[in-house]
Design a protein around this motif. Structure first.
Motif: not given
Length: 290
Positions: A110-112, A119-121, A136-139, A152-156
């Protein structure tokens, strides 16, 4: 002995600047091999059941979970039980009654902002029931047949500042990070970003988890643990050992039809892989400190 607590094993490893190994299990042979390998190494271990493994077992969590609990209770080393990569709310809610002391809740797709809220819930629900929770944060690419992300991909890569905000906002007990690791690698060619691991360890006050460790060479694993990784997840490496041993056995003895013969070879190969990886990562001894 009674089931160990994942949080205690990871916390002890982090304090010793080492890591605890967590192995994904699919069959009873996986479970037995992980316990046997940990006993041979004299070290604690975590048995992990993923949501994908539950799907393979026709959506039923309890048969494999009960087998894992029984094996853990008869082990000569501490063994914890962890529910891995959970996306289903229904599966999350089955964890406590099935014997799991910890869970990895995975909303990383999911988006940040949505990942943080979900995750908080999940963390609030889990903590109310005594569960240690990882997110997990980042893919970490390669899951479910998806190709690995370009470096170099977003979230990598997991951003340290964003990771700090995520851990603070969600209340999770550990964070799986993207540092060049990829799920489901069948060759050990991954090159990790060790500078990033150190920066993440410095930015966070919770243990770091490395997913996709099957594709990480020994030297890279050792360096990652030295840099701050405290939990190392392994799945594909066991399947490679199991499948390779069975193929070799049947190639040499094509007349054999009793599955116990070739499953024994597969189980022994997995146990040796477990022992070897525990040795590489320096998991603290299961013996109590004097």
């Amino acid at each position: 002995m009674p089931l160990a607590a994942t949080g205690e094993l990871v916390g002890r490893a982090a304090a010793a600047r080492s890591a605890v190994l967590a192995f994904n299990v699919i069959t009873l042979e996986h479970v037995e091999a992980v316990v046997a390998g940990a006993e041979a190494a004299g070290a604690p271990v975590v048995l992990q059941v993923s949501e994908n493994a539950v799907k393979f077992r026709q959506g039923r969590l309890l048969p494999l979970a009960r087998a894992a609990v029984a094996a853990a209770e008869r082990a000569a080393v501490p063994v914890a039980l962890h529910l891995d990569h959970v996306q289903s709310e229904d599966l999350l809610r089955q964890a406590p009654d099935a014997g799991f002391g910890s869970v990895m809740y995975d909303a990383s797709r999911l988006p940040y902002a949505e990942n943080l809220a979900a995750t908080a819930a999940a963390t609030e629900w889990a903590h109310a029931r005594g569960l240690w929770i990882e997110a997990e944060l980042g893919e970490v690419g390669g899951k479910d047949g998806r190709p690995p992300l370009d470096a170099h991909a977003p979230g990598a890569r997991t951003d340290p500042a964003e990771a700090h905000a995520f851990v603070t906002g969600s209340g999770v007990d550990a964070l799986a990070v993207a540092v060049g690791n990829t799920h489901a690698m069948t060759e050990r060619t991954a090159a990790l970003d060790h500078d990033l691991i150190k920066r993440l360890a410095g930015a966070l006050d919770v243990p770091l988890v490395l997913h996709g460790s099957s594709g990480v060479p020994d030297g890279e694993l050792t360096a990652a643990v030295s840099g701050g990784i405290a939990k190392v997840n392994v799945g594909t490496a066991l399947n490679l050992a199991l499948t390779g041993a069975i193929r070799g056995f049947l190639a040499a003895r094509p007349d054999v039809v009793d599955c116990r013969a070739y499953l024994t070879a597969g189980r022994e190969a997995m146990a040796e892989r477990v022992r070897r990886l525990i040795e590489v990562t320096g998991t603290p001894s299961a013996a109590p400190a004097s």
